[in-house]
Motif scaffolding. Structure first.
Motif, PDB file in Angstrom:
ATOM      1  N   ASN A 188       0.820  -1.211   0.000  1.00 55.25           N
ATOM      2  CA  ASN A 188       0.000   0.000   0.000  1.00 55.25           C
ATOM      3  C   ASN A 188       0.853   1.259   0.000  1.00 55.25           C
ATOM      4  O   ASN A 188       2.024   1.253   0.354  1.00 55.25           O
ATOM      5  CB  ASN A 188      -0.944   0.001   1.204  1.00 55.25           C
ATOM      6  CG  ASN A 188      -0.215   0.010   2.533  1.00 55.25           C
ATOM      7  OD1 ASN A 188       0.774  -0.704   2.737  1.00 55.25           O
ATOM      8  ND2 ASN A 188      -0.688   0.814   3.467  1.00 55.25           N
ATOM      9  N   HIS A 189       0.223   2.348  -0.420  1.00 50.89           N
ATOM     10  CA  HIS A 189       0.910   3.643  -0.532  1.00 50.89           C
ATOM     11  C   HIS A 189       0.098   4.677   0.237  1.00 50.89           C
ATOM     12  O   HIS A 189      -0.980   5.068  -0.195  1.00 50.89           O
ATOM     13  CB  HIS A 189       1.029   4.014  -2.011  1.00 50.89           C
ATOM     14  CG  HIS A 189       1.966   5.152  -2.281  1.00 50.89           C
ATOM     15  ND1 HIS A 189       2.802   5.701  -1.330  1.00 50.89           N
ATOM     16  CD2 HIS A 189       2.206   5.842  -3.436  1.00 50.89           C
ATOM     17  CE1 HIS A 189       3.512   6.664  -1.875  1.00 50.89           C
ATOM     18  NE2 HIS A 189       3.171   6.777  -3.146  1.00 50.89           N
ATOM     19  N   GLN A 190       0.642   5.122   1.387  1.00 52.43           N
ATOM     20  CA  GLN A 190      -0.087   6.045   2.252  1.00 52.43           C
ATOM     21  C   GLN A 190       0.418   7.483   2.193  1.00 52.43           C
ATOM     22  O   GLN A 190      -0.342   8.412   2.443  1.00 52.43           O
ATOM     23  CB  GLN A 190      -0.017   5.580   3.710  1.00 52.43           C
ATOM     24  CG  GLN A 190      -0.849   4.362   4.028  1.00 52.43           C
ATOM     25  CD  GLN A 190      -1.031   4.199   5.528  1.00 52.43           C
ATOM     26  OE1 GLN A 190      -0.239   4.698   6.330  1.00 52.43           O
ATOM     27  NE2 GLN A 190      -2.070   3.507   5.916  1.00 52.43           N
ATOM     28  N   GLY A 191       1.705   7.672   1.919  1.00 47.14           N
ATOM     29  CA  GLY A 191       2.228   9.033   1.972  1.00 47.14           C
ATOM     30  C   GLY A 191       3.671   9.132   1.529  1.00 47.14           C
ATOM     31  O   GLY A 191       4.291   8.151   1.089  1.00 47.14           O
ATOM     32  N   ASN A 192       4.213  10.347   1.652  1.00 46.84           N
ATOM     33  CA  ASN A 192       5.571  10.616   1.184  1.00 46.84           C
ATOM     34  C   ASN A 192       6.629   9.779   1.898  1.00 46.84           C
ATOM     35  O   ASN A 192       7.659   9.459   1.317  1.00 46.84           O
ATOM     36  CB  ASN A 192       5.892  12.100   1.365  1.00 46.84           C
ATOM     37  CG  ASN A 192       5.084  12.985   0.436  1.00 46.84           C
ATOM     38  OD1 ASN A 192       4.786  12.598  -0.691  1.00 46.84           O
ATOM     39  ND2 ASN A 192       4.712  14.163   0.908  1.00 46.84           N
ATOM     40  N   PRO A 222       0.966  -1.004  -6.297  1.00 45.32           N
ATOM     41  CA  PRO A 222      -0.072  -1.379  -7.271  1.00 45.32           C
ATOM     42  C   PRO A 222      -1.297  -0.468  -7.274  1.00 45.32           C
ATOM     43  O   PRO A 222      -2.086  -0.513  -8.223  1.00 45.32           O
ATOM     44  CB  PRO A 222      -0.449  -2.808  -6.860  1.00 45.32           C
ATOM     45  CG  PRO A 222      -0.011  -2.941  -5.440  1.00 45.32           C
ATOM     46  CD  PRO A 222       1.191  -2.058  -5.293  1.00 45.32           C
ATOM     47  N   GLU A 223      -1.455   0.359  -6.230  1.00 44.72           N
ATOM     48  CA  GLU A 223      -2.550   1.330  -6.256  1.00 44.72           C
ATOM     49  C   GLU A 223      -2.293   2.425  -7.296  1.00 44.72           C
ATOM     50  O   GLU A 223      -3.226   3.071  -7.772  1.00 44.72           O
ATOM     51  CB  GLU A 223      -2.729   1.977  -4.886  1.00 44.72           C
ATOM     52  CG  GLU A 223      -3.203   1.034  -3.797  1.00 44.72           C
ATOM     53  CD  GLU A 223      -3.096   1.666  -2.419  1.00 44.72           C
ATOM     54  OE1 GLU A 223      -4.137   2.066  -1.864  1.00 44.72           O
ATOM     55  OE2 GLU A 223      -1.957   1.757  -1.894  1.00 44.72           O
ATOM     56  N   GLY A 224      -1.014   2.660  -7.591  1.00 37.72           N
ATOM     57  CA  GLY A 224      -0.659   3.661  -8.590  1.00 37.72           C
ATOM     58  C   GLY A 224      -0.501   5.062  -8.047  1.00 37.72           C
ATOM     59  O   GLY A 224       0.150   5.908  -8.663  1.00 37.72           O
ATOM     60  N   GLY A 283      -1.462  -3.802 -14.276  1.00 43.66           N
ATOM     61  CA  GLY A 283      -0.148  -3.765 -14.907  1.00 43.66           C
ATOM     62  C   GLY A 283       0.949  -4.361 -14.054  1.00 43.66           C
ATOM     63  O   GLY A 283       1.838  -5.061 -14.576  1.00 43.66           O
ATOM     64  N   ALA A 284       0.893  -4.117 -12.760  1.00 47.16           N
ATOM     65  CA  ALA A 284       1.910  -4.648 -11.858  1.00 47.16           C
ATOM     66  C   ALA A 284       1.898  -6.169 -11.851  1.00 47.16           C
ATOM     67  O   ALA A 284       2.948  -6.819 -11.767  1.00 47.16           O
ATOM     68  CB  ALA A 284       1.677  -4.120 -10.441  1.00 47.16           C
ATOM     69  N   PHE A 285       0.719  -6.740 -11.981  1.00 41.82           N
ATOM     70  CA  PHE A 285       0.589  -8.199 -11.911  1.00 41.82           C
ATOM     71  C   PHE A 285       0.885  -8.847 -13.264  1.00 41.82           C
ATOM     72  O   PHE A 285       1.327 -10.000 -13.315  1.00 41.82           O
ATOM     73  CB  PHE A 285      -0.800  -8.548 -11.385  1.00 41.82           C
ATOM     74  CG  PHE A 285      -1.025  -7.968 -10.019  1.00 41.82           C
ATOM     75  CD1 PHE A 285      -0.562  -8.620  -8.891  1.00 41.82           C
ATOM     76  CD2 PHE A 285      -1.638  -6.731  -9.861  1.00 41.82           C
ATOM     77  CE1 PHE A 285      -0.724  -8.069  -7.627  1.00 41.82           C
ATOM     78  CE2 PHE A 285      -1.803  -6.166  -8.606  1.00 41.82           C
ATOM     79  CZ  PHE A 285      -1.337  -6.834  -7.488  1.00 41.82           C
ATOM     80  N   LEU A 286       0.676  -8.109 -14.327  1.00 42.08           N
ATOM     81  CA  LEU A 286       1.121  -8.579 -15.637  1.00 42.08           C
ATOM     82  C   LEU A 286       2.645  -8.671 -15.653  1.00 42.08           C
ATOM     83  O   LEU A 286       3.222  -9.626 -16.185  1.00 42.08           O
ATOM     84  CB  LEU A 286       0.633  -7.629 -16.728  1.00 42.08           C
ATOM     85  CG  LEU A 286      -0.873  -7.641 -17.019  1.00 42.08           C
ATOM     86  CD1 LEU A 286      -1.252  -6.479 -17.943  1.00 42.08           C
ATOM     87  CD2 LEU A 286      -1.278  -8.962 -17.664  1.00 42.08           C
ATOM     88  N   LEU A 287       3.296  -7.670 -15.049  1.00 44.47           N
ATOM     89  CA  LEU A 287       4.756  -7.685 -14.942  1.00 44.47           C
ATOM     90  C   LEU A 287       5.220  -8.872 -14.113  1.00 44.47           C
ATOM     91  O   LEU A 287       6.168  -9.571 -14.476  1.00 44.47           O
ATOM     92  CB  LEU A 287       5.238  -6.377 -14.308  1.00 44.47           C
ATOM     93  CG  LEU A 287       6.731  -6.322 -13.945  1.00 44.47           C
ATOM     94  CD1 LEU A 287       7.596  -6.453 -15.186  1.00 44.47           C
ATOM     95  CD2 LEU A 287       7.051  -5.022 -13.202  1.00 44.47           C
ATOM     96  N   ALA A 288       4.543  -9.106 -12.988  1.00 43.54           N
ATOM     97  CA  ALA A 288       4.931 -10.212 -12.108  1.00 43.54           C
ATOM     98  C   ALA A 288       4.802 -11.555 -12.832  1.00 43.54           C
ATOM     99  O   ALA A 288       5.691 -12.414 -12.742  1.00 43.54           O
ATOM    100  CB  ALA A 288       4.057 -10.209 -10.858  1.00 43.54           C
ATOM    101  N   ALA A 289       3.711 -11.735 -13.577  1.00 42.37           N
ATOM    102  CA  ALA A 289       3.503 -12.981 -14.302  1.00 42.37           C
ATOM    103  C   ALA A 289       4.560 -13.167 -15.383  1.00 42.37           C
ATOM    104  O   ALA A 289       5.062 -14.272 -15.601  1.00 42.37           O
ATOM    105  CB  ALA A 289       2.102 -13.001 -14.915  1.00 42.37           C
ATOM    106  N   LYS A 290       4.919 -12.062 -16.041  1.00 44.50           N
ATOM    107  CA  LYS A 290       5.922 -12.118 -17.103  1.00 44.50           C
ATOM    108  C   LYS A 290       7.298 -12.416 -16.524  1.00 44.50           C
ATOM    109  O   LYS A 290       8.069 -13.204 -17.084  1.00 44.50           O
ATOM    110  CB  LYS A 290       5.957 -10.793 -17.857  1.00 44.50           C
ATOM    111  CG  LYS A 290       6.958 -10.740 -19.001  1.00 44.50           C
ATOM    112  CD  LYS A 290       6.900  -9.402 -19.716  1.00 44.50           C
ATOM    113  CE  LYS A 290       7.909  -9.321 -20.851  1.00 44.50           C
ATOM    114  NZ  LYS A 290       7.694 -10.328 -21.892  1.00 44.50           N
ATOM    115  N   ALA A 291       7.612 -11.800 -15.383  1.00 44.95           N
ATOM    116  CA  ALA A 291       8.934 -11.976 -14.775  1.00 44.95           C
ATOM    117  C   ALA A 291       9.077 -13.344 -14.124  1.00 44.95           C
ATOM    118  O   ALA A 291      10.175 -13.903 -14.066  1.00 44.95           O
ATOM    119  CB  ALA A 291       9.181 -10.877 -13.742  1.00 44.95           C
ATOM    120  N   GLY A 292       7.976 -13.866 -13.590  1.00 41.25           N
ATOM    121  CA  GLY A 292       8.007 -15.190 -12.981  1.00 41.25           C
ATOM    122  C   GLY A 292       8.768 -15.270 -11.673  1.00 41.25           C
ATOM    123  O   GLY A 292       9.273 -16.339 -11.317  1.00 41.25           O
TER     124      GLY A 292
END
Length: 231
Positions: free
Chosen positions: A73-77, A146-148, A162-171
């Motif tokens: 998750n992304h909460q702040g700076n 992954p929240e962007g 997109g993040a999970f497409l990358l993960a699947a591609k990278a394996g």
């Protein structure tokens, strides 16, 4: 508010100092290792100056060899700073392309081997993901939110595929993380600064082999949510 203003006065010259150090280090060490060390020094200084106490759990769950993809998750700076300190192994950030256009600071990010993510159109985003996949294939771990973008109320935003497409591609395995306390330390769109504790927790790695992107998305979301405190 006064503490936030004091911190800003400290942050600007300190960021410039560390950025110049990272750029110069990159001229000597092409691997980016030294430049990344400067980035960690920058984060240590920022956390100390803000009066933030960092508590980290679950580092024993991070694989000791081979690349991984960290997602959470992304909460702040301060998420950037606490993750830079908490993650024990070298990694690359996948960060929005605008940051790489900031004078000196952007150069420091490139010297450290970080990957710009250009979301202005689909083709540029795909190129960014291919670059990230190549970086992972070379043995480098990466961090993705992954929240962007940041959540302004502390609740998880929808995860982008997109993040999970990358993960699947990278394996390579996904290591979920959960950050608590960052939003309270520095609420979004304000100079307010509240010294306190930020807690980073790493969860068990999630293998990606044979899994579909939607399944990976839900598993990561469940892992992050399980350790997320109520806003």
């Amino acid at each position: 508010m006064w503490l936030g203003r004091f911190y800003l006065i400290f942050l600007i010259p300190y960021t410039l100092f560390c950025s110049i150090g990272a750029v110069l280090a990159g001229l000597v060490d092409r691997s980016g290792k030294w430049s990344h060390a400067w980035a960690r020094l920058w984060s240590y200084g920022c956390v100390k100056a803000a009066g933030v106490r960092l508590v980290v759990d679950g580092t024993d769950k991070i694989p000791t060899d081979g690349p991984v993809i960290y997602m959470g998750n992304h909460q702040g700076n301060f998420d950037i700073h606490v993750l830079s300190i908490a993650i024990p192994r070298r990694f690359s950030w996948i960060a929005k392309a605008e940051l790489f256009r900031v004078p000196v600071f952007g150069g420091a990010m490139r010297r450290a081997g970080y990957v710009p993510l250009d979301r202005s159109d689909g083709r540029k985003a795909l190129k960014s993901m291919k670059e990230a996949a190549a970086r992972i294939a070379s043995g480098t771990s990466v961090v993705i939110f992954p929240e962007g973008t940041r959540s302004t109320d502390g609740n998880l935003l929808p995860f982008k595929r997109g993040a999970f497409l990358l993960a699947a591609k990278a394996g390579v395995p996904i290591v979920p993380f959960t950050i608590n306390g960052s939003r309270r330390a520095n609420p979004a769109h304000t100079l307010e600064l509240n010294p306190g504790t930020i807690h980073v927790t790493f969860s068990d790695p999630i293998p990606v082999a044979g899994e579909k992107e939607d399944v990976l998305l839900e598993r990561v979301r469940e892992a992050v949510t399980a350790r997320l405190e109520a806003p």
